[in-house]
Design a protein around this motif. Structure first.
Motif, PDB file in Angstrom:
ATOM      1  N   GLY A   1       8.784  -9.342   4.577  1.00 22.21           N
ATOM      2  CA  GLY A   1       9.965  -8.710   4.519  1.00 22.21           C
ATOM      3  C   GLY A   1       9.983  -7.721   3.430  1.00 22.21           C
ATOM      4  N   ASP A   2       9.078  -7.573   2.593  1.00 26.06           N
ATOM      5  CA  ASP A   2       8.844  -6.726   1.512  1.00 26.06           C
ATOM      6  C   ASP A   2       8.515  -5.493   2.071  1.00 26.06           C
ATOM      7  N   THR A   3       8.829  -4.128   1.574  1.00 25.82           N
ATOM      8  CA  THR A   3       8.508  -2.840   2.093  1.00 25.82           C
ATOM      9  C   THR A   3       7.226  -2.567   1.187  1.00 25.82           C
ATOM     10  N   LEU A   4       6.171  -2.244   1.734  1.00 26.86           N
ATOM     11  CA  LEU A   4       4.855  -1.817   1.351  1.00 26.86           C
ATOM     12  C   LEU A   4       4.701  -0.289   1.461  1.00 26.86           C
TER      13      LEU A   4
ATOM     14  N   VAL B   1       6.467  -5.868   5.487  1.00 28.53           N
ATOM     15  CA  VAL B   1       5.423  -6.901   5.987  1.00 28.53           C
ATOM     16  C   VAL B   1       6.022  -8.047   6.771  1.00 28.53           C
ATOM     17  N   THR B   2       5.348  -7.970   8.318  1.00 22.04           N
ATOM     18  CA  THR B   2       5.655  -8.955   9.003  1.00 22.04           C
ATOM     19  C   THR B   2       4.680 -10.067   9.205  1.00 22.04           C
ATOM     20  N   ASP B   3       3.487  -9.750   8.706  1.00 17.46           N
ATOM     21  CA  ASP B   3       2.116 -10.855   8.770  1.00 17.46           C
ATOM     22  C   ASP B   3       1.264 -10.566   7.720  1.00 17.46           C
ATOM     23  N   ILE B   4       0.906 -11.807   7.099  1.00 14.30           N
ATOM     24  CA  ILE B   4      -0.299 -11.790   6.345  1.00 14.30           C
ATOM     25  C   ILE B   4      -1.331 -12.842   6.857  1.00 14.30           C
ATOM     26  N   ASN B   5      -2.589 -12.239   7.332  1.00 12.74           N
ATOM     27  CA  ASN B   5      -3.480 -13.109   7.815  1.00 12.74           C
ATOM     28  C   ASN B   5      -4.858 -12.871   6.847  1.00 12.74           C
ATOM     29  N   PHE B   6      -5.920 -13.454   6.887  1.00 16.40           N
ATOM     30  CA  PHE B   6      -7.258 -13.291   6.335  1.00 16.40           C
ATOM     31  C   PHE B   6      -7.915 -12.026   6.524  1.00 16.40           C
TER      32      PHE B   6
ATOM     33  N   TYR C   1      -6.178  -8.874   7.582  1.00 12.55           N
ATOM     34  CA  TYR C   1      -5.161  -7.765   7.897  1.00 12.55           C
ATOM     35  C   TYR C   1      -3.637  -8.302   7.309  1.00 12.55           C
ATOM     36  N   THR C   2      -2.913  -7.287   6.701  1.00 12.38           N
ATOM     37  CA  THR C   2      -1.491  -7.280   6.530  1.00 12.38           C
ATOM     38  C   THR C   2      -0.901  -6.441   7.541  1.00 12.38           C
ATOM     39  N   VAL C   3      -0.039  -7.013   8.463  1.00 17.14           N
ATOM     40  CA  VAL C   3       0.767  -6.237   9.294  1.00 17.14           C
ATOM     41  C   VAL C   3       2.173  -5.710   8.675  1.00 17.14           C
ATOM     42  N   LEU C   4       2.153  -4.466   8.778  1.00 22.09           N
ATOM     43  CA  LEU C   4       3.443  -3.811   8.704  1.00 22.09           C
ATOM     44  C   LEU C   4       4.171  -3.273   9.697  1.00 22.09           C
ATOM     45  N   ALA C   5       5.550  -3.369   9.822  1.00 25.59           N
ATOM     46  CA  ALA C   5       6.277  -2.885  10.620  1.00 25.59           C
ATOM     47  C   ALA C   5       6.639  -1.489  10.417  1.00 25.59           C
TER      48      ALA C   5
END
Length: 173
Positions: free
Chosen positions: A125-128, A137-142, A144-148
């Motif tokens: 939910g943070d804006t990067l 930020v919608t997803d953090i995996n090993f 990628y970090t996925v941004l909407a």
């Protein structure tokens, strides 16, 4: 016929002499396997009591320990059976080096992903803003970090990029 009889007799004697070593090797492997299974079960019980954000990291560590114990148990068991494992160990070392070199970008993203999950410098939910891209930020995996992004776009930022560039974090309201 005497040569053939002597050969069968020698084969029988050497097989009888090898049986205790083979049995001991299987016992050693089973001990390592049982330890790996017990460790995995204990970790799974512990993981249910943890912060959900840390679960993927602990799960990865648990899988690494499990497969490491099974591999070490297999090699130790073979050594106990009387198999010369020095070539196998050397081959594993060279293969590990070659794979590490070939997969260095993937490994750096994996390690960066682990560090992001461990230190949590930002949350869902943070804006990067990173490397010129901005999104929530919608997803953090090993990997990628996925941004909407704007207009429904999804930006997959490699975690290695998150560590090599400055990141501006705007916490969610």
């Amino acid at each position: 016929m005497t040569v053939q009889t002597d050969y069968v007799h020698q084969l029988t004697l050497s097989t009888e002499a090898a049986i205790p070593g083979i049995f001991a090797g299987f016992i050693v492997f089973l001990i390592f396997l049982a330890g790996a299974v017990v460790f995995r079960r204990l970790l799974r019980r512990l993981i249910n009591r943890m912060n959900p954000a840390k679960r993927p990291l602990v799960n990865l560590a648990g899988d690494t320990v499990y497969y490491g114990l099974v591999t070490v148990g297999g090699i130790t068991g073979l050594g106990t059976m009387g198999v010369n494992v020095s070539a196998l160990i050397a081959g594993l070392g060279l293969s590990g080096f070659a794979l590490g070199f070939a997969l260095r970008d993937a490994v750096s993203n994996l390690i960066a992903g682990i560090l992001i999950l461990l230190y949590q410098p930002f949350q869902y939910g943070d804006t990067l803003t990173v490397a010129g891209d901005t999104g929530v930020v919608t997803d953090i995996n090993f990997r990628y970090t996925v941004l909407a992004g704007q207009n429904g776009t999804h930006i997959h930022v490699p975690n290695g990029t998150m560590f090599s560039n400055s990141v501006t974090v705007t916490p969610k309201p």
